[in-house]
Design a protein around this motif. Structure first.
Motif, PDB file in Angstrom:
ATOM      1  N   LEU A  49       0.899  -1.191   0.023  1.00 53.92           N
ATOM      2  CA  LEU A  49       0.014   0.038   0.148  1.00 53.92           C
ATOM      3  C   LEU A  49       0.889   1.124  -0.090  1.00 53.92           C
ATOM      4  CD1 LEU A  49      -2.829  -1.137   2.573  1.00 53.92           C
ATOM      5  CD2 LEU A  49      -2.912  -1.083   0.094  1.00 53.92           C
ATOM      6  N   VAL A  53       5.307  -2.361   2.313  1.00 54.63           N
ATOM      7  CA  VAL A  53       4.762  -3.880   2.340  1.00 54.63           C
ATOM      8  C   VAL A  53       3.980  -3.829   3.399  1.00 54.63           C
ATOM      9  CG1 VAL A  53       5.606  -5.988   2.852  1.00 54.63           C
ATOM     10  CG2 VAL A  53       7.122  -4.656   1.393  1.00 54.63           C
ATOM     11  N   MET A  54       2.834  -4.335   3.348  1.00 55.28           N
ATOM     12  CA  MET A  54       1.695  -4.562   4.445  1.00 55.28           C
ATOM     13  C   MET A  54       1.800  -5.977   4.831  1.00 55.28           C
ATOM     14  SD  MET A  54       0.277  -1.805   5.020  1.00 55.28           S
ATOM     15  CE  MET A  54       1.603  -0.591   4.594  1.00 55.28           C
ATOM     16  N   THR A  55       1.653  -7.053   4.106  1.00 51.06           N
ATOM     17  CA  THR A  55       2.044  -8.284   4.237  1.00 51.06           C
ATOM     18  C   THR A  55       2.439  -9.349   3.235  1.00 51.06           C
ATOM     19  OG1 THR A  55       0.655  -9.804   5.670  1.00 51.06           O
ATOM     20  CG2 THR A  55      -0.284  -8.962   3.850  1.00 51.06           C
ATOM     21  N   HIS A  64       0.623 -10.994  12.546  1.00 49.14           N
ATOM     22  CA  HIS A  64      -0.977 -11.270  12.913  1.00 49.14           C
ATOM     23  C   HIS A  64      -0.886 -12.124  14.351  1.00 49.14           C
ATOM     24  CE1 HIS A  64      -1.436 -10.442   8.639  1.00 49.14           C
ATOM     25  NE2 HIS A  64      -1.995  -9.451   9.375  1.00 49.14           N
ATOM     26  N   GLY A  87      -7.484  -4.782   7.023  1.00 46.17           N
ATOM     27  CA  GLY A  87      -8.268  -5.188   5.999  1.00 46.17           C
ATOM     28  C   GLY A  87      -8.051  -6.571   5.312  1.00 46.17           C
ATOM     29  N   GLU A 108     -12.214  -1.398   9.077  1.00 47.36           N
ATOM     30  CA  GLU A 108     -11.296  -0.805   7.959  1.00 47.36           C
ATOM     31  C   GLU A 108     -11.787   0.417   7.048  1.00 47.36           C
ATOM     32  OE1 GLU A 108      -7.823  -1.873   6.486  1.00 47.36           O
ATOM     33  OE2 GLU A 108      -8.604  -0.228   5.250  1.00 47.36           O
ATOM     34  N   ASP A 110     -10.591   1.290   4.200  1.00 49.08           N
ATOM     35  CA  ASP A 110     -10.553   1.092   2.627  1.00 49.08           C
ATOM     36  C   ASP A 110     -11.024  -0.172   2.250  1.00 49.08           C
ATOM     37  OD1 ASP A 110     -10.023   1.211  -0.099  1.00 49.08           O
ATOM     38  OD2 ASP A 110      -7.913   1.539   0.058  1.00 49.08           O
ATOM     39  N   VAL A 113      -9.060  -2.773  -0.036  1.00 48.65           N
ATOM     40  CA  VAL A 113      -8.073  -3.690   0.666  1.00 48.65           C
ATOM     41  C   VAL A 113      -8.813  -5.037   1.103  1.00 48.65           C
ATOM     42  CG1 VAL A 113      -6.464  -4.032   2.498  1.00 48.65           C
ATOM     43  CG2 VAL A 113      -6.727  -1.646   1.721  1.00 48.65           C
ATOM     44  N   ALA A 138     -15.144   1.842   7.353  1.00 45.82           N
ATOM     45  CA  ALA A 138     -15.271   3.247   8.153  1.00 45.82           C
ATOM     46  C   ALA A 138     -13.887   3.619   8.676  1.00 45.82           C
ATOM     47  CB  ALA A 138     -16.240   3.108   9.340  1.00 45.82           C
ATOM     48  N   ASP A 139     -13.880   4.936   9.150  1.00 51.20           N
ATOM     49  CA  ASP A 139     -12.346   5.454   9.813  1.00 51.20           C
ATOM     50  C   ASP A 139     -12.612   4.906  11.123  1.00 51.20           C
ATOM     51  OD1 ASP A 139     -10.831   6.879  11.223  1.00 51.20           O
ATOM     52  OD2 ASP A 139     -11.006   8.590   9.855  1.00 51.20           O
ATOM     53  N   GLU A 160       1.453   2.531   8.393  1.00 49.36           N
ATOM     54  CA  GLU A 160       2.405   3.711   8.859  1.00 49.36           C
ATOM     55  C   GLU A 160       1.563   4.979   9.159  1.00 49.36           C
ATOM     56  OE1 GLU A 160       3.628   0.431   7.083  1.00 49.36           O
ATOM     57  OE2 GLU A 160       5.040   1.240   8.750  1.00 49.36           O
ATOM     58  N   PRO A 164      -4.503   8.616   6.078  1.00 50.69           N
ATOM     59  CA  PRO A 164      -5.657   8.405   7.078  1.00 50.69           C
ATOM     60  C   PRO A 164      -5.233   7.748   8.351  1.00 50.69           C
ATOM     61  CG  PRO A 164      -5.884   6.861   5.321  1.00 50.69           C
ATOM     62  CD  PRO A 164      -4.735   7.881   5.003  1.00 50.69           C
ATOM     63  N   ALA A 165      -4.012   7.172   8.566  1.00 52.51           N
ATOM     64  CA  ALA A 165      -3.405   6.612   9.708  1.00 52.51           C
ATOM     65  C   ALA A 165      -2.863   7.491  10.903  1.00 52.51           C
ATOM     66  CB  ALA A 165      -2.532   5.448   9.275  1.00 52.51           C
ATOM     67  N   PRO A 226      10.187  -2.780   7.698  1.00 54.29           N
ATOM     68  CA  PRO A 226      11.586  -1.931   7.955  1.00 54.29           C
ATOM     69  C   PRO A 226      12.585  -2.385   8.944  1.00 54.29           C
ATOM     70  CG  PRO A 226       9.855  -0.618   7.163  1.00 54.29           C
ATOM     71  CD  PRO A 226       9.130  -1.983   7.544  1.00 54.29           C
TER      72      PRO A 226
HETATM   73  N1  AAT Z   1      -2.557  -6.964   8.532  1.00 50.97           N
HETATM   74  C1  AAT Z   1      -1.335  -6.297   7.896  1.00 50.97           C
HETATM   75  C2  AAT Z   1      -1.745  -5.174   7.154  1.00 50.97           C
HETATM   76  C3  AAT Z   1      -1.804  -3.833   7.546  1.00 50.97           C
HETATM   77  S1  AAT Z   1      -2.656  -2.915   6.790  1.00 50.97           S
HETATM   78  C4  AAT Z   1      -3.460  -1.845   7.682  1.00 50.97           C
HETATM   79  C5  AAT Z   1      -4.622  -1.155   7.016  1.00 50.97           C
HETATM   80  O1  AAT Z   1      -5.061   0.189   7.968  1.00 50.97           O
HETATM   81  C6  AAT Z   1      -4.822  -0.834   5.827  1.00 50.97           C
HETATM   82  O2  AAT Z   1      -5.443  -1.508   4.892  1.00 50.97           O
HETATM   83  C7  AAT Z   1      -5.387   0.823   5.835  1.00 50.97           C
HETATM   84  O3  AAT Z   1      -6.504   0.962   4.621  1.00 50.97           O
HETATM   85  C8  AAT Z   1      -5.839   0.647   7.244  1.00 50.97           C
HETATM   86  N2  AAT Z   1      -6.427   2.100   7.622  1.00 50.97           N
HETATM   87  C9  AAT Z   1      -5.616   3.178   7.752  1.00 50.97           C
HETATM   88  N3  AAT Z   1      -6.113   4.096   8.357  1.00 50.97           N
HETATM   89  C10 AAT Z   1      -7.188   3.567   8.871  1.00 50.97           C
HETATM   90  C11 AAT Z   1      -8.204   4.443   9.727  1.00 50.97           C
HETATM   91  N4  AAT Z   1      -8.270   5.398   9.916  1.00 50.97           N
HETATM   92  N5  AAT Z   1      -9.303   3.481  10.115  1.00 50.97           N
HETATM   93  C12 AAT Z   1      -9.435   2.428   9.686  1.00 50.97           C
HETATM   94  N6  AAT Z   1      -8.288   1.598   8.910  1.00 50.97           N
HETATM   95  C13 AAT Z   1      -7.448   2.209   8.512  1.00 50.97           C
HETATM   96  C14 AAT Z   1      -0.859  -3.104   8.643  1.00 50.97           C
HETATM   97  C15 AAT Z   1       0.458  -3.088   7.970  1.00 50.97           C
HETATM   98  C16 AAT Z   1       1.573  -2.867   9.643  1.00 50.97           C
HETATM   99  C17 AAT Z   1       2.795  -2.258   9.007  1.00 50.97           C
HETATM  100  C18 AAT Z   1       3.273  -2.484   7.794  1.00 50.97           C
HETATM  101  N7  AAT Z   1       4.779  -1.771   7.932  1.00 50.97           N
END
Ligand code: AAT
Length: 279
Positions: A49, A53-55, A64, A87, A108, A110, A113, A138-139, A160, A164-165, A226
């Motif tokens: 994303l 790298v997310m997963t 997890h 997600g 989640e 998005d 995802v 939702a947020d 990271e 939105p995070a 990282p």
């Molecule tokens: N399970 C490992 C994958 C992730 S993805 C983290 C998710 O958080 C993304 O799909 C993103 O869309 C969602 N996200 C971001 N901001 C928000 C928010 N405000 N509310 C809800 N969901 C949100 C995590 C990876 C971990 C670190 C990687 N280096």
């Protein structure tokens, strides 16, 4: 001719990770971020994303399991659990391994995802179809505000701290989590790398300690994130993980977590421990 395709992520301005890939399977610009699924030779499929790298198929179990089981085993009887972000469904899969769980809510931001994970990562996202799962697109910040005193365990599985995070790493969000938890509730958040995100870890630890009576930091080895060393911060309104009797932890089907590791996790390497002591 054998094509040499490589994926490189510049994890900091001066350092990165590189991995040989077979092909790109999917690309999309969602309303929130760019999303890619690539097939690497070493780690299998990889979800990326915004270029991070997310997963991956091969090392997702570490992240997890370690995000989920430490808090879940500290809580005496977790019935209602919230995952913010996540997600791909990996944290939900681990939550559902605990027989006490009646409801697991995924919030989640998005929805794309979730859809793409279901298609390309069935071993991670499969649990999202379980009848105990309630998916909210939702947020997480708004969801927390609207659900006071509801949850036993809240897991923050967020990207990271960009876009939105950003708010998911700030003190008002942790206060919101405190309020969304029941009286003996527990939260765990992924809190980035002890090599590259030292200020963030120290700040989050301080914020969580100032809100929750118990705060604990622990780490796990995740090769595609990282620096390969990752941190998690736990806040508890009730039980301290240090008081958990490991002989009472039931065996779950896991690949990284095991009961004997439970207390050792909180004995931190010194360069990480200082982050809990106000460097
Ligand atoms: N399970 C490992 C994958 C992730 S993805 C983290 C998710 O958080 C993304 O799909 C993103 O869309 C969602 N996200 C971001 N901001 C928000 C928010 N405000 N509310 C809800 N969901 C949100 C995590 C990876 C971990 C670190 C990687 N280096």
């Amino acid at each position: 001719m054998d094509m040499e395709l490589w994926y490189t992520e510049k994890q900091t301005p001066d350092h990165g990770i590189t991995s040989k890939i077979r092909r790109t399977l999917y690309h999309e610009q969602t309303d929130f971020q760019s999303m890619d699924v690539i097939e690497t030779k070493t780690f299998g499929r990889m979800l990326v994303l915004d270029g991070m790298v997310m997963t991956t198929d091969e090392d997702e179990f570490v992240y997890h399991e370690m995000l989920t089981h430490v808090g879940m085993f500290t809580h005496p009887n977790p019935k209602k659990v919230l995952v913010v972000g996540g997600g791909d469904g990996g944290a939900i899969r681990e939550v559902l391994k605990h027989p006490s769980v009646e409801k697991a809510v995924l919030c989640e931001i998005d929805g794309r995802v979730i859809d793409v994970s279901r298609e390309y990562f069935p071993a991670i996202a499969g649990a999202l179809s379980d009848e105990r799962v309630d998916i909210q697109v939702a947020d997480g910040i708004q969801h927390i505000e609207a659900h006071k005193g509801e949850y036993d365990v809240i897991l923050v599985d967020s990207t990271e701290p960009v876009g939105p995070a950003v708010g998911l790493f700030q003190k008002p969000f942790y206060q919101g989590i405190y309020d969304a938890l029941k009286p003996d509730g527990i939260m765990v958040a992924q809190t980035e790398s002890p090599w590259f995100n030292r200020d963030l870890i120290a700040q989050v630890y301080q914020d969580i300690s100032s809100i929750f009576p118990v705060a604990r930091l622990y780490t796990a080895s995740i090769p595609t994130y990282p620096s390969g060393l990752w941190s998690f911060t736990l806040g508890s309104k009730g039980k301290d993980p240090l008081s958990v009797d490991v002989s009472e932890i039931p065996e779950l089907e896991t690949k990284y977590f095991q009961p004997e590791l439970f207390h050792a996790l909180f004995k931190l390497p010194r360069f990480v421990e200082v982050l809990t002591q106000g460097e």
